[in-house]
Design a protein around this motif. Structure first.
Motif, PDB file in Angstrom:
ATOM      1  N   GLN A 132      -4.255   8.911  13.352  1.00 18.30           N
ATOM      2  CA  GLN A 132      -4.991   8.007  12.469  1.00 18.30           C
ATOM      3  C   GLN A 132      -4.790   8.319  10.985  1.00 18.30           C
ATOM      4  O   GLN A 132      -5.686   8.082  10.163  1.00 18.30           O
ATOM      5  N   THR A 133      -3.636   8.839  10.650  1.00 20.97           N
ATOM      6  CA  THR A 133      -3.335   9.088   9.254  1.00 20.97           C
ATOM      7  C   THR A 133      -1.847   8.880   9.006  1.00 20.97           C
ATOM      8  O   THR A 133      -1.061   8.710   9.945  1.00 20.97           O
ATOM      9  N   LEU A 134      -1.459   8.874   7.739  1.00 28.83           N
ATOM     10  CA  LEU A 134      -0.059   8.797   7.334  1.00 28.83           C
ATOM     11  C   LEU A 134       0.329  10.119   6.692  1.00 28.83           C
ATOM     12  O   LEU A 134      -0.433  10.674   5.891  1.00 28.83           O
ATOM     13  N   SER A 159      -1.151  12.560  -0.933  1.00 31.01           N
ATOM     14  CA  SER A 159      -1.864  11.880  -2.018  1.00 31.01           C
ATOM     15  C   SER A 159      -1.016  10.775  -2.634  1.00 31.01           C
ATOM     16  O   SER A 159      -1.537   9.737  -3.048  1.00 31.01           O
ATOM     17  N   VAL A 160       0.308  10.961  -2.674  1.00 31.64           N
ATOM     18  CA  VAL A 160       1.193   9.908  -3.175  1.00 31.64           C
ATOM     19  C   VAL A 160       1.266   8.767  -2.169  1.00 31.64           C
ATOM     20  O   VAL A 160       1.246   7.589  -2.540  1.00 31.64           O
ATOM     21  N   ILE A 161       1.315   9.104  -0.893  1.00 37.81           N
ATOM     22  CA  ILE A 161       1.366   8.078   0.160  1.00 37.81           C
ATOM     23  C   ILE A 161       0.149   7.163   0.087  1.00 37.81           C
ATOM     24  O   ILE A 161       0.256   5.943   0.164  1.00 37.81           O
ATOM     25  N   HIS A 162      -1.023   7.765  -0.081  1.00 33.80           N
ATOM     26  CA  HIS A 162      -2.268   6.990  -0.012  1.00 33.80           C
ATOM     27  C   HIS A 162      -2.677   6.365  -1.340  1.00 33.80           C
ATOM     28  O   HIS A 162      -3.620   5.567  -1.364  1.00 33.80           O
ATOM     29  N   SER A 163      -1.985   6.688  -2.416  1.00 29.63           N
ATOM     30  CA  SER A 163      -2.399   6.174  -3.723  1.00 29.63           C
ATOM     31  C   SER A 163      -2.189   4.673  -3.857  1.00 29.63           C
ATOM     32  O   SER A 163      -2.953   3.984  -4.543  1.00 29.63           O
ATOM     33  N   LYS A 164      -1.132   4.147  -3.187  1.00 29.13           N
ATOM     34  CA  LYS A 164      -0.818   2.717  -3.267  1.00 29.13           C
ATOM     35  C   LYS A 164      -0.389   2.227  -1.890  1.00 29.13           C
ATOM     36  O   LYS A 164       0.796   2.126  -1.591  1.00 29.13           O
ATOM     37  N   PRO A 165      -1.360   1.920  -1.018  1.00 30.87           N
ATOM     38  CA  PRO A 165      -1.039   1.586   0.380  1.00 30.87           C
ATOM     39  C   PRO A 165      -0.107   0.398   0.548  1.00 30.87           C
ATOM     40  O   PRO A 165       0.621   0.327   1.538  1.00 30.87           O
ATOM     41  N   ASP A 166      -0.114  -0.542  -0.413  1.00 32.16           N
ATOM     42  CA  ASP A 166       0.691  -1.747  -0.235  1.00 32.16           C
ATOM     43  C   ASP A 166       2.188  -1.506  -0.383  1.00 32.16           C
ATOM     44  O   ASP A 166       2.995  -2.388  -0.076  1.00 32.16           O
TER      45      ASP A 166
END
Length: 201
Positions: A132-134, A159-166
């Motif tokens: 349930q995570t990236l 933190s870079v992965i989740h900063s801009k999910p789109d």
């Protein structure tokens, strides 16, 4: 230019394992060798191994694969410091794949799939999806490099992965949930392999 770099984060102190996990061989070869081989055969044009603790043992184990070794003198500060050292050591590339050497399920197919997802979607980040995570292994295209270089010492690529999910494409990789941090994790991996080798009922 469409060159892919691989950065293998292999600097940790393995404190919970009690012995350098980089050179453990739960699948028959040292984990650092398995990670280098996965990156090289999976499509990375150049592979950089970032060392820290147990530098000599790690370099000796993986020497026959001839990766680019770079030592992080400040490895105890955290993963962000190792990411910066790895990026600085690579020649010019259009994207990097970050991977650890303690996820035993990572193989060339996973690395190749990250690259193919990037080419197919055109998105600058492709991250593995598990538990349930990236997370890593993950591909970051060149526009993300400045963000990776700006990570604080104690922050990882998540933190870079989740900063801009789109801007992120997810690669389903359930087996990525298991990383080998403790002797119990090692036992769980051996059980996983035995289950996969068991004949069908």
């Amino acid at each position: 230019m469409h060159r892919i770099g691989g950065i293998i984060l292999a600097a940790g102190g393995s404190t919970r394992m009690g012995t350098p996990k980089q050179i453990l061989a739960p699948s028959g070869i040292p984990m650092i060798c398995a990670a280098v081989q996965a990156a090289q055969t999976g499509g990375c044009d150049v592979v950089c191994v970032v060392t820290g603790h147990a530098r000599a043992a790690v370099e000796s184990a993986a020497a026959t694969f001839h990766p680019l070794f770079v030592h992080n003198e400040a490895w105890q500060r955290g993963m962000g410091s190792s990411i910066r050292v790895g990026l600085a050591a690579l020649p010019p590339v259009s994207a990097v794949i970050l991977l650890a050497c303690d996820q035993p399920a990572v193989d060339a197919t996973v690395i190749r799939s990250l690259i193919e997802h990037h080419q197919r979607t055109g998105l600058p980040v492709v991250a593995s999806h598990y538990a349930q995570t990236l997370g890593i292994p993950a591909l970051f295209a060149q526009p993300c490099f400045d963000e990776l270089k700006s990570l604080s010492d104690d922050r990882g690529a998540k933190s870079v992965i989740h900063s801009k999910p789109d801007r992120v494409a997810a690669l389903e990789f359930p087996a990525g949930a298991l990383d080998l941090d403790t002797p119990e994790d090692l036992h769980a991996w051996h059980c996983h392999k035995l289950q996969n080798l068991a004949p069908p009922c």
